[in-house]
Design a protein around this motif. Structure first.
Motif, PDB file in Angstrom:
ATOM      1  N   ASP A   1       0.811  -1.221   0.000  1.00 56.48           N
ATOM      2  CA  ASP A   1       0.000   0.000   0.000  1.00 56.48           C
ATOM      3  C   ASP A   1       0.843   1.268   0.000  1.00 56.48           C
ATOM      4  OD1 ASP A   1      -2.353  -1.285  -0.169  1.00 56.48           O
ATOM      5  OD2 ASP A   1      -2.924  -1.079   1.949  1.00 56.48           O
ATOM      6  N   ALA A   2       2.159   1.161   0.327  1.00 53.27           N
ATOM      7  CA  ALA A   2       3.039   2.332   0.347  1.00 53.27           C
ATOM      8  C   ALA A   2       3.635   2.627  -1.025  1.00 53.27           C
ATOM      9  CB  ALA A   2       4.160   2.132   1.363  1.00 53.27           C
ATOM     10  N   LEU A   3       3.409   1.768  -2.005  1.00 49.47           N
ATOM     11  CA  LEU A   3       3.999   1.965  -3.330  1.00 49.47           C
ATOM     12  C   LEU A   3       3.541   3.256  -4.009  1.00 49.47           C
ATOM     13  CD1 LEU A   3       4.008  -1.684  -4.763  1.00 49.47           C
ATOM     14  CD2 LEU A   3       5.991  -0.292  -4.078  1.00 49.47           C
ATOM     15  N   PRO A   4       2.249   3.646  -3.936  1.00 53.89           N
ATOM     16  CA  PRO A   4       1.867   4.919  -4.574  1.00 53.89           C
ATOM     17  C   PRO A   4       2.594   6.124  -3.973  1.00 53.89           C
ATOM     18  CG  PRO A   4      -0.073   3.572  -4.161  1.00 53.89           C
ATOM     19  CD  PRO A   4       1.067   2.906  -3.459  1.00 53.89           C
ATOM     20  N   GLY A   5       2.735   6.137  -2.614  1.00 48.06           N
ATOM     21  CA  GLY A   5       3.471   7.230  -1.982  1.00 48.06           C
ATOM     22  C   GLY A   5       4.932   7.238  -2.358  1.00 48.06           C
ATOM     23  N   LEU A   6       5.533   6.031  -2.449  1.00 48.26           N
ATOM     24  CA  LEU A   6       6.932   5.934  -2.865  1.00 48.26           C
ATOM     25  C   LEU A   6       7.098   6.440  -4.286  1.00 48.26           C
ATOM     26  CD1 LEU A   6       9.815   4.917  -2.327  1.00 48.26           C
ATOM     27  CD2 LEU A   6       9.089   2.688  -3.232  1.00 48.26           C
ATOM     28  N   ALA A   7       6.157   6.113  -5.146  1.00 54.20           N
ATOM     29  CA  ALA A   7       6.228   6.584  -6.531  1.00 54.20           C
ATOM     30  C   ALA A   7       6.198   8.108  -6.583  1.00 54.20           C
ATOM     31  CB  ALA A   7       5.062   6.000  -7.342  1.00 54.20           C
ATOM     32  N   ALA A   8       5.332   8.724  -5.762  1.00 52.54           N
ATOM     33  CA  ALA A   8       5.256  10.192  -5.734  1.00 52.54           C
ATOM     34  C   ALA A   8       6.550  10.796  -5.215  1.00 52.54           C
ATOM     35  CB  ALA A   8       4.069  10.624  -4.872  1.00 52.54           C
ATOM     36  N   GLU A   9       7.115  10.176  -4.158  1.00 57.50           N
ATOM     37  CA  GLU A   9       8.351  10.700  -3.566  1.00 57.50           C
ATOM     38  C   GLU A   9       9.518  10.632  -4.547  1.00 57.50           C
ATOM     39  OE1 GLU A   9      11.621   9.441  -0.176  1.00 57.50           O
ATOM     40  OE2 GLU A   9       9.585   8.623  -0.056  1.00 57.50           O
TER      41      GLU A   9
END
Length: 550
Positions: free
Chosen positions: A318-326
């Motif tokens: 579930d943290a992959l979208p945030g990692l992609a943004a970062e």
């Protein structure tokens, strides 16, 4: 202003109490009478580094007390506040030196270090003479002296402001460059990771949805056959057909059964309705369990891809979208970094140009003031019989700093054609004292600023009109403040507002020094002694009276 000085058991002084006053205070006496001991004692209580052995022979300890009267805005109060000491009332300094060399100081009965005493000394007393290692002889302070003379406050503030601007611009640029270099070090990783994440396009909560869907499709494979058989058993070929047939038979026979089949028929109708509802539910379930096997493969492939990428980056799926943004933001910072660096470099150039303009304006003001100061000192040197000497305020380029880029040094040449050098290196003895006096008068530095000025044998090597010129300039400096001068010149002594004689006496086989305040008659006698020596003649007395009459 120095109001009182008390000395006990220091060198050849057993007990001495002096009450100084505003104006020109002169101390005279024969060579060796102990005049320098007064300065040594004052320096001791002020924390100056001087003689190692000060305690009078036979005494357990020596002690000096100095009392100062200060204005409410005097700089000494700031030193006291910074040291955490009371800053009000009168200022009393006391320092004790034991016979074994231990030194202890107090300020208003609060124990202090020699450092605090020396910091106070810088605001209370200026010593001018051949042993002056502070004040006008210290090149470190020459720029500040010139700035005071030139009135550069506004220009200095402008330079300080632009210097802070340069510092801020340099820090911003340095930070941005460091950040860019750090991002550049991982550029390949960022580009690959961002491309991989963008290609997969993970969505928040997607992993849970895929996992539930996969479990449903896996379960459907196992139960669909049983449910299909149940559906067939409930259908027309099964229970529904049998019940329908039974209902037709019963309905055909009911007319002859005289009502005995009515209840069973109604029950059978109800049962068929329930059977129909059950059959529809089972059919709906079969429809829901109907899926394309390729869908299961796609679901599992997507789920495994999400979980694999999460493991690779050591995060939860579930943290992959945030990692992609970062990571995308960091990559954008890298791509925009060069443009930002260019803007910061431009800002630094502008800040440096502003500083350069302010520093050049300050330099021009200092150079113009230096010429005026040199001319003023030259005018003062002429009556001091040093008209052929040269005084030069040297302003040269130094390193950039918050107060400009100028290095300022007072340089002198005592004879025409001789090379100029630093004031404290070239001049000596009486010449040095007269240079200092001329500079002091030219700077218009008055004792009224709250600093007691002390001139140690400033008249050395001069006499007659030159000594008179020295005395008149000392008197001018003392008009609105306090000046103490140790002198051998009757011309200087005659101009004093207050006069003390330092003399030796022998008591009990021990030589002691005493200081006596002189009234009008005693002053005349002392000046006559200074004029004629041991034998005071009537001519010497007449000359002394003439000096006192001005």
């Amino acid at each position: 202003m120095l109001r009182a000085l008390e000395i006990r058991d220091m060198l050849i002084i057993d007990r001495l109490e002096l009450d100084f006053r505003p104006g020109l205070n002169v101390l005279t006496g024969e060579t060796g009478a102990g005049k320098s001991i007064l300065l040594d004692s004052l320096g001791f209580v002020l924390g100056w580094r001087g003689r190692a052995e000060l305690v009078r022979a036979g005494a357990g300890q020596g002690e000096v007390v100095a009392v100062f009267d200060l204005a409410s805005n005097h700089a000494a109060w700031g030193v006291l506040r910074e040291a955490g000491l009371p800053a009000e009332g009168e200022l009393i300094l006391r320092r004790v030196n034991t016979a074994d060399g231990r030194k202890t100081g107090w300020v208003n009965d609060r124990r202090v270090s020699g450092e605090v005493l020396r910091a106070l000394s810088d605001t209370l007393v200026e010593l001018h003479g051949q042993h002056d290692d502070k004040g006008l002889l210290d090149p470190k302070g020459h720029r500040a002296i010139l700035d005071d003379y030139a009135g550069t406050d506004a220009a200095l503030e402008g330079v300080r402001k632009t210097w802070r601007g340069v510092g801020s611009a340099r820090r911003d640029l340095s930070t941005a460059r460091a950040a860019l270099e750090a991002v550049r070090a991982e550029e390949d990783f960022l580009r690959h990771a961002v491309a991989e994440l963008q290609a997969l396009g993970p969505e928040e909560g997607e992993e849970a949805v895929l996992d539930a869907r996969r479990r449903r499709m896996q379960a459907a494979e196992k139960i669909r056959d049983d449910i299909a058989q149940a559906s067939a058993a409930l259908g027309y070929e099964g229970a529904e057909g049998a019940m329908s047939g039974a209902l037709r038979w019963l309905e055909g026979a009911s007319e002859k059964a005289e009502g005995q089949l009515d209840a069973p028929i109604e029950a059978l109708v109800r049962a068929m309705a329930e059977l129909d509802e059950a059959a529809r539910g089972v059919a709906d379930c079969l429809d829901a369990l109907d899926f394309n096997p390729a869908d299961l493969e796609d679901c599992e492939e997507r789920l495994f891809a999400l979980r694999g990428l999460a493991r690779k980056h050591q995060v939860m799926p579930d943290a992959l979208p945030g990692l992609a943004a970062e990571l995308s933001a960091r990559l954008e910072a890298l791509d925009a970094g060069e443009a930002r660096i260019g803007g910061l470099e431009k800002a630094l150039r502008e800040a440096e140009a502003a500083y350069d303009a302010a520093a050049q304006a300050l330099t021009a003001q200092r150079r113009e003031a230096a010429l005026r100061l040199d001319a003023a000192v030259a005018a003062e040197l002429e009556p001091l019989k040093m008209g052929r000497a040269v005084f030069e305020t040297e302003v040269v380029v130094g390193p950039d700093g918050p107060e400009g880029r100028d290095a300022v040094t007072f340089r002198v040449a005592t004879n025409p054609g001789a090379p100029a050098g630093a004031l404290n290196k070239i001049a000596s003895g009486g010449e040095l004292s007269r240079f200092l006096l001329a500079l002091k008068v030219a700077l218009h530095v008055e004792a009224g600023q709250g600093v007691t000025m002390i001139f140690d044998e400033i008249d050395r090597g001069v006499g007659g009109a030159t000594a008179d010129a020295v005395g008149r300039r000392l008197k001018a400096l003392a008009d609105d403040g306090q000046v103490l001068v140790v002198t051998h010149s009757p011309q200087v002594a005659a101009l004093g507002a207050h006069h003390w004689r330092v003399a030796k006496r022998v008591e009990g086989g021990m030589t002691l020094s005493e200081v006596v305040p002189l009234g009008a008659e005693e002053r005349e006698a002392e000046l006559a002694r200074m004029l004629s020596g041991d034998t005071v003649t009537e001519a010497a007395r007449a000359a002394a009276r003439a000096l006192l009459d001005g």
